[in-house]
Write an enzyme that holds these catalytic residues in place. Structure first.
Site, PDB file in Angstrom:
ATOM      1  N   THR A  88      68.392  36.748  22.433  1.00 21.14           N
ATOM      2  CA  THR A  88      69.754  37.242  22.564  1.00 21.14           C
ATOM      3  C   THR A  88      70.720  36.172  22.043  1.00 21.14           C
ATOM      4  O   THR A  88      70.304  35.074  21.693  1.00 21.14           O
ATOM      5  CB  THR A  88      70.076  37.550  24.040  1.00 21.14           C
ATOM      6  OG1 THR A  88      69.771  36.383  24.834  1.00 21.14           O
ATOM      7  CG2 THR A  88      69.256  38.727  24.548  1.00 21.14           C
ATOM      8  N   TYR A  89      72.004  36.491  22.021  1.00 24.82           N
ATOM      9  CA  TYR A  89      72.990  35.596  21.415  1.00 24.82           C
ATOM     10  C   TYR A  89      72.946  34.228  22.087  1.00 24.82           C
ATOM     11  O   TYR A  89      72.961  34.121  23.315  1.00 24.82           O
ATOM     12  CB  TYR A  89      74.380  36.200  21.530  1.00 24.82           C
ATOM     13  CG  TYR A  89      75.423  35.519  20.668  1.00 24.82           C
ATOM     14  CD1 TYR A  89      75.180  35.259  19.325  1.00 24.82           C
ATOM     15  CD2 TYR A  89      76.648  35.136  21.207  1.00 24.82           C
ATOM     16  CE1 TYR A  89      76.122  34.647  18.532  1.00 24.82           C
ATOM     17  CE2 TYR A  89      77.608  34.522  20.410  1.00 24.82           C
ATOM     18  CZ  TYR A  89      77.336  34.274  19.076  1.00 24.82           C
ATOM     19  OH  TYR A  89      78.284  33.658  18.291  1.00 24.82           O
ATOM     20  N   HIS A  90      72.918  33.189  21.260  1.00 23.06           N
ATOM     21  CA  HIS A  90      72.682  31.831  21.751  1.00 23.06           C
ATOM     22  C   HIS A  90      73.963  31.071  22.073  1.00 23.06           C
ATOM     23  O   HIS A  90      73.887  29.904  22.461  1.00 23.06           O
ATOM     24  CB  HIS A  90      71.857  31.050  20.728  1.00 23.06           C
ATOM     25  CG  HIS A  90      72.446  31.051  19.347  1.00 23.06           C
ATOM     26  ND1 HIS A  90      72.540  32.195  18.599  1.00 23.06           N
ATOM     27  CD2 HIS A  90      72.972  30.059  18.586  1.00 23.06           C
ATOM     28  CE1 HIS A  90      73.105  31.913  17.438  1.00 23.06           C
ATOM     29  NE2 HIS A  90      73.388  30.616  17.412  1.00 23.06           N
ATOM     30  N   ARG A  91      75.120  31.685  21.911  1.00 26.41           N
ATOM     31  CA  ARG A  91      76.383  31.041  22.312  1.00 26.41           C
ATOM     32  C   ARG A  91      76.940  31.824  23.499  1.00 26.41           C
ATOM     33  O   ARG A  91      77.641  32.818  23.344  1.00 26.41           O
ATOM     34  CB  ARG A  91      77.384  31.010  21.151  1.00 26.41           C
ATOM     35  CG  ARG A  91      76.949  30.112  20.000  1.00 26.41           C
ATOM     36  CD  ARG A  91      78.022  29.959  18.934  1.00 26.41           C
ATOM     37  NE  ARG A  91      77.605  29.014  17.897  1.00 26.41           N
ATOM     38  CZ  ARG A  91      76.971  29.346  16.774  1.00 26.41           C
ATOM     39  NH1 ARG A  91      76.678  30.623  16.546  1.00 26.41           N
ATOM     40  NH2 ARG A  91      76.638  28.422  15.888  1.00 26.41           N
TER      41      ARG A  91
END
Length: 357
Positions: A88-91
């Site tokens: 999933t989005y890493h930020r």
């Protein structure tokens, strides 16, 4: 084997004040080379809970500690595996997870490791007060069939996967142990002690983490005789705080509310590029120019370079984005003070040592 500390003579605390006394005690014990006898053994149970799934800051911290990676490298590798649809989005700064994914993962943990390794109920990791909660925590998508990965990508994906699984597993349990022992056949009873742990159940440590921070002791009882290999007299000094690493400076920024998931790595990158700090053996060390810039800014722009200002500005920007604050009022208040500081700074004397090409 394990290390023990000297704590007294004849069951009384005793401070070794000089080298001569230390070597006298060592010499007395070395005469007989006899074992130590356990005279006290106390324990109490404690548990260690699994950590929450990764967010950007914790992923950068753990990758720094585990792999020696910079925050920039961690984000580059995370970007690569995100682009391949593997995570999933890493930020993100949220520990929230899709409930259906938690259910699927709990089923897998129970199937692979057994029910005792599963937490009795679903663990809920709530957002922090400063969390924007726009994205899920970082977790695998498990959509990696026939996807080629480089070695670094596999390492980071495995780390993310093990942390995600561990977050829903059972607590690790230990017996916290304190042992006292004394020397035998010596002119006096020299007393030693050691504190440590005996692992009772590994729990989430089965897949994530270790016990390297614990002194793991074998089971023992009062009256046991313990052999030893060497007696080393050593003088201990108070150590200064360690220099920042990528992991520790990100942890501090997160604690102080400075920056966002997308900016932790770029903040470190900026101060490196401008030669304010340099990396020495994985530690961040301030350069002369960095120290001078810090001193100059602290003297002339103390409000702006204060961590509380940065954290407060982040909160105000969030409020503007939510439509609760007028950006013009925020800018007006900020600029009035800034204008005054700039005028004072430009008229102040500038240290000659600061002038560089």
């Amino acid at each position: 084997g394990f290390k023990v500390d000297f704590y007294g003579i004849n069951d009384k605390s005793f401070e070794i004040s000089d080298k001569k006394t230390a070597h006298s005690i060592v010499g007395d014990i070395n005469k007989e080379k006899s074992p130590f006898e356990v005279i006290s053994y106390t324990k109490k149970s404690r548990t260690r809970k699994p950590p929450a799934p990764f967010v950007t800051s914790t992923l950068q911290q753990v990758a720094s500690t585990a792999f020696g990676w910079s925050a920039k490298k961690t984000m580059q590798v995370a970007q690569d595996i995100f682009s391949k649809g593997l995570i999933t989005y890493h930020r993100t700064d949220s520990t929230r997870i899709d409930p259906t994914k938690i259910s699927d993962m709990r089923d897998e943990v129970e199937r692979v490791y057994g029910k005792k390794y599963l937490s009795p109920s679903v663990r809920i990791y709530g957002p922090k007060g400063s969390s924007q909660d726009a994205h899920e925590a970082i977790r695998p998508t498990y959509d990696n069939a026939n996807v080629s990965m480089r070695k670094d990508e596999k390492k980071l994906l495995n780390l993310i996967d093990s942390r995600f699984k561990a977050s829903q597993m059972a607590d690790a349990s230990f017996d916290q142990v304190s042992v006292k022992m004394k020397s035998l056949k010596t002119s006096k009873d020299y007393n030693f002690k050691v504190n440590g742990s005996v692992m009772v159940f590994d729990g989430f440590l089965k897949v994530y983490g270790d016990v390297k921070d614990d002194v793991v002791l074998p089971k023992m009882k009062i009256g046991d005789k313990l052999s030893w290999t060497d007696i080393n007299p050593a003088q201990h000094f108070t150590k200064p705080p360690a220099r920042f690493s990528d992991a520790s400076i990100i942890k501090l920024m997160e604690k102080e509310g400075v920056g966002r998931p997308s900016t932790y790595a770029s903040i470190i990158d900026t101060i490196m590029d401008r030669k304010y700090v340099e990396r020495i053996n994985k530690s961040l060390s301030a350069t002369d120019i960095g120290i001078m810039v810090s001193d100059y800014l602290s003297e002339n722009f103390s409000t702006i370079v204060d961590a509380k200002f940065t954290a407060n500005m982040e909160a105000q920007l969030d409020s503007i984005a939510d439509g609760n604050t007028d950006f013009k009022n925020v800018l007006k208040s900020f600029y009035k003070k800034l204008d005054k500081d700039i005028k004072n700074a430009t008229t102040a004397s500038f240290p000659n040592s600061f002038i560089v090409d």
